[in-house]
Enzyme design. Structure first.
Site, PDB file in Angstrom:
ATOM      1  CB  ALA A  97      -1.019  -0.096   1.120  1.00  0.00           C
ATOM      2  CG  HIS A 148      18.461   2.713  27.813  1.00  0.00           C
ATOM      3  ND1 HIS A 148      18.738   1.499  27.434  1.00  0.00           N
ATOM      4  CD2 HIS A 148      18.370   2.878  29.349  1.00  0.00           C
ATOM      5  CE1 HIS A 148      18.602   0.696  28.496  1.00  0.00           C
ATOM      6  NE2 HIS A 148      18.488   1.570  29.691  1.00  0.00           N
TER       7      HIS A 148
END
Length: 458
Positions: free
Chosen positions: A309, A435
């Site tokens: 798509a 993180h």
């Protein structure tokens, strides 16, 4: 209202409506012809409903496996009417939004089956419309194999997304994207699943490392698969199907899902009669998506290449800008990201190791195991990021990124920037990755490839 437009687009799927909206933004008069619903296969029978099923499958797995996270949960069953209601509501909301965008962009939507009757003329239900430019965007359909008749207990993805029950035993014919996604859903819902794939590996278009990794993960999930095995026939009874394989083996199941790819919707649309070349039903174009005939362009699944798509969206935008004279940059097909949304997810962009060797001769690869990634440990997923560098010198760019693991498809956005901007490992290594995220795995892989590993061994 005039029946002459700057652009007439045959098909309102991903490529067609993207082209219509961008052309309208650029001040062109646009007619969008669609016999079904705006949004096409992707919204109504493909990407969106299947990913809703996959999310329901993820929720089922979370309920079943809660105890490993210290949560006392259990799966009491799958309510397919509830799953389908959730899926259909997602589709309905997006469809309503698209209909609003058609009006907001002042695109003329012509409802009915369109046919090319001249190099600048489209006919819909006896009415003719002239276009200074024509864009063919007629999409694709679920294919079957010669002699394999669909119906009854033999179905395609179109029927599979609307099943009102969870089958006990399913055979999936085809181990590509559609096949492994449905296998993943049904396994999570409690079915016994067997995939039959004629080629040597599952997801055979991916880097072999990803294929083998997915096969290991599917074995752990107890999803059976038979690769390098050809299907020879199926027989239906009132309550089962029996699938025959070339090696003489027979498998009995409740359903056979035929997932052998999608074919181009180009038959009986007047393309060849008006000079447009067809190759096995596909519409070949040049790199600027022009068919070589008059002012006729083609986009989406009918153009040879990846049937995705987001490729259709980008091609639609490209053609609109091309028609408007903006001279947009050519789309690099290899730079289009690819995601298979099974569990675990498979995501990639760029060249496989084998393809890179053909182009560059000598290549360098690095594989970073998700065992070293904190967020992946939190999610209790295993997998890896594999990088392919186009050469062995320090100034050789990363030409392939290949990833597998729960939710790793979300990382393909940065991966496609790395490939498309021809980033060096050191370039990415210098970027700060938050993180704890799975996104760190991309950073860690590039740190290691740049010669300064942090959380990787060996």
């Amino acid at each position: 209202m005039s029946d002459t437009y700057d652009v007439i687009i045959l098909g309102a799927g991903s490529g067609g409506y993207a082209c219509a909206f961008r052309a309208a933004e650029l001040g062109l008069s646009v007619a969008l012809v669609e016999k079904d619903k705006v949004g096409g296969t992707c919204l109504h029978r493909g990407c969106i409903p299947t990913k809703a099923l996959l999310h329901a499958a993820e929720v089922a797995d979370s309920a079943r496996e809660g105890e490993q996270f210290g949560v006392k949960s259990s799966l009491s069953g799958i309510d397919m009417s509830g799953v389908n209601s959730y899926k259909d509501n997602v589709v309905a909301r997006l469809y309503k939004g698209l209909q609003g965008l058609v009006k907001a962009n002042k695109v003329t939507l012509i409802e009915g089956a369109g046919k090319l009757v001249g190099q600048d003329t489209v006919e819909v239900d006896g009415q003719r419309y002239q276009g200074r430019h024509i864009v063919l965007a007629s999409g694709s359909y679920s294919k079957t194999l010669p002699g394999l008749e669909l119906g009854g207990r033999v179905l395609t993805s179109t029927e599979a997304i609307n099943l009102d029950y969870v089958p006990e035993r399913v055979v999936v014919l085809g181990g590509g994207v559609i096949g492994v996604e449905f296998a993943s859903v049904w396994k999570s819902f409690g079915s016994e699943v067997t995939i039959v794939e004629a080629l040597p590996h599952l997801v055979p278009n991916e880097d072999e490392f990803l294929s083998k990794s997915l096969e290991r993960q599917f074995r752990k999930r107890k999803i059976a698969f038979k690769t390098g095995t050809k299907f020879t026939g199926v027989e239906q009874s009132a309550d089962s199907v029996t699938i025959s394989l070339e090696n003489g083996e027979q498998i009995e199941a409740d359903l056979l899902l035929v997932a052998v790819g999608r074919g181009p919707n180009t038959a009986d649309l007047g393309y060849e009669e008006n000079g447009v070349t067809l190759d096995r039903g596909f519409v070949p174009t040049n790199e600027r998506l022009h068919t070589g005939v008059a002012n006729i362009y083609a986009v989406g699944d009918i153009v040879p290449g990846l049937q995705l798509a987001h490729r259709g969206f980008q091609q639609g935008i490209f053609v609109a800008e091309e028609i408007a004279g903006l001279n947009p940059p050519v789309i690099d097909e290899t730079g289009i990201p690819r995601v298979t949304y099974c569990e675990p997810e498979v995501a990639s962009v760029g060249l496989t190791e084998a393809q890179a060797k053909e182009v560059y001769g000598e290549v360098q690869t690095l594989t970073y195991d998700l065992a070293g990634n904190g967020k992946s440990q939190i999610l209790k997923t295993s997998g890896a990021v594999k990088l392919v560098k186009g050469g062995t010198s320090d100034d050789a760019p990363v030409v392939g990124v290949h990833m597998i693991g729960t939710r790793m498809g979300e990382q393909v956005g940065e991966a496609q920037l790395i490939y498309n901007w021809e980033a060096l490992p050191a370039d990415v290594a210098n970027l700060v990755h938050a993180h704890p995220t799975q996104n760190e795995a991309l950073g860690e892989a590039h740190l290691a490839l740049a010669g300064k590993p942090l959380h990787s061994h060996g």
